[in-house]
Design an enzyme around this catalytic site. Structure first.
Site, short mmCIF file in Angstrom:
data_model
loop_
_atom_site.label_atom_id
_atom_site.label_comp_id
_atom_site.label_asym_id
_atom_site.label_seq_id
_atom_site.Cartn_x
_atom_site.Cartn_y
_atom_site.Cartn_z
N CYS A 164 0.82 -1.21 0.00
CA CYS A 164 0.00 0.00 0.00
C CYS A 164 0.86 1.26 0.00
O CYS A 164 1.06 1.91 1.03
CB CYS A 164 -0.98 0.04 1.15
SG CYS A 164 -2.17 1.38 0.84
N CYS A 339 -5.63 2.16 -4.55
CA CYS A 339 -5.15 2.83 -3.36
C CYS A 339 -6.15 3.93 -3.00
O CYS A 339 -6.09 5.02 -3.58
CB CYS A 339 -3.78 3.41 -3.67
SG CYS A 339 -2.82 3.64 -2.20
#
Length: 409
Positions: A164, A339
């Site tokens: 991430c 994201c």
């Protein structure tokens, strides 16, 4: 010495990738003999930890017993894998036992290398040093956000690869939004120190993020990599193009460097990077056709996110079943990653992209324009995605994630 046994499919890792792939395979072939090798008692919804650090989620809602997510009918081998013997179609286990297989799926995740930053491990969770990359520390992040009323708050990001890639700045934006609402943002010097050369890897999303950087008065330091922390003295040392710089802090949110698990990096399955050496489309190993890899431990050049796993699991399920049947792969992964960048409480820039930084939106732009902050994207992240994770992805339901056809090479 442990015992030896054999299964049609052995999956290394009971995280998002391993569980989702097992569930997808069982949906297609009920009764398939699958063993999952996983030593942990618990399974975490890691994308929720940013929200814990921002005071939105309670950490308890992000963790469940591993037994509750194991697909019905799989054999859970509750110990660690210590090595791979692909020539023998076997893996070795911590107790000295071996597991043989017809097909192996490698999904052990990525290792957080806290030790690569001098002085960090002894001060984590105290002295104003925290990280949303650990479930036990994310609540401390929120505690610090609430108690910091002045001084300097630093948010760091190490060199890639990390899982991430947006998380380091998500935590910062949520903190800044809280400070803005509390009326103290003007008294806090906020710094984002990123080892990389750009704010975010996909250029289309940078303008919206830069608006928030300016709105919150954040000082951007690119090419700045955290190398040492002195917690009691509240000093952080960064390596920059000019050498080293030591700065004081009142709050420091650290993202650790990340590497392939050692037992994978040392094995015949590893690429030079240490990650599982797979074809980036079929996710089949480049040297051993009966081995597949996905998730954060894969060598594919995609963003390492749970959203990527959601798309990869069906591809591996289809191609691994074909391998069991003596056939070649037909499904392809396009590098999709997502994201959801939490730029303020209630708004998200929903970054969705495939290989090469190509935009890959799941929704029409009239509904959600991912390049702009949107309330609907926040609802998706806060309400819908956790539910889809537990009730969809881990159960083999492939909503918005069916296996694509093979991409032309």
């Amino acid at each position: 010495m442990g015992s030896s046994s054999k299964h049609s499919v052995v999956i290394i890792g009971g995280g998002a990738a391993g569980i989702a792939t097992a569930a997808s395979m069982l949906k297609r072939r009920p009764g398939l003999d699958i063993a999952i090798v996983e030593p942990s008692d618990t399974h975490a919804y890691q994308p929720g930890w940013t929200m814990v650090g921002g005071g939105v989620f309670d950490v308890a809602t992000t963790i469940r017993p591993m037994a509750s997510v194991m697909p019905k009918g799989v054999t859970w081998v509750k110990q660690a894998c210590t090595g791979f013997r692909p020539e023998d179609k076997a893996v070795t286990l911590a107790d000295g036992g071996t597991l043989a297989y017809d097909v192996l799926i490698v999904a052990p995740g990525i290792r957080l290398a806290w030790e690569k930053i001098a002085g960090l491990e002894v001060t984590l969770g105290q002295n104003g040093v925290t990280s949303n990359y650990r479930a036990d520390l994310a609540p401390y992040t929120w505690e610090l956000v609430q108690t910091t009323r002045g001084g300097r708050a630093i948010f760091s990001q190490p060199p890639m690869p990390i899982k991430c890639a947006g998380a380091p700045q998500k935590s910062m934006y949520l903190a800044c939004d809280h400070w803005r609402r509390a009326g103290v943002l003007g008294d806090i010097e906020v710094e984002f120190r990123n080892a990389g050369a750009v704010l975010f890897g996909v250029a289309d999303y940078v303008p919206a993020l830069m608006e928030y950087v300016e709105k919150y008065g954040i000082h951007l330091h690119l090419g700045s990599s955290l190398v040492a922390v002195d917690g009691p003295a509240r000093l952080a040392t960064f390596k920059t193009g000019e050498g080293e710089e030591t700065v004081s802090f009142d709050m420091l949110h650290v993202v650790p460097p990340q590497v392939a698990p050692q037992f994978l990096a040392d094995s015949p399955l590893a690429a030079p990077s240490g990650f599982t050496d797979v074809d980036q489309h079929t996710l089949q190993h480049v040297r051993y056709p009966y081995v597949f890899g996905l998730g954060d431990a894969g060598s594919m050049p995609n963003a390492k996110t749970a959203a990527a796993v959601r798309k990869q699991a069906p591809v591996v399920a289809v191609n691994a079943l074909r391998q069991l049947d003596g056939k070649g792969p037909t499904a392809g992964y396009d590098g999709y990653g997502s994201c959801p960048l939490t730029v303020e409480r209630g708004k998200i820039v929903l970054a969705e992209f495939a290989y090469g930084g190509k935009l890959a939106p799941s929704f029409p732009t009239w509904l959600i324009d991912g390049t702009k902050p949107a309330r609907l994207s926040w609802m998706l992240k806060a309400d819908l995605l956790p539910w889809i994770y537990w009730n969809g992805m881990l159960k083999g339901r492939e909503w918005l994630a069916g296996p694509g056809g093979l991409i032309a090479q």
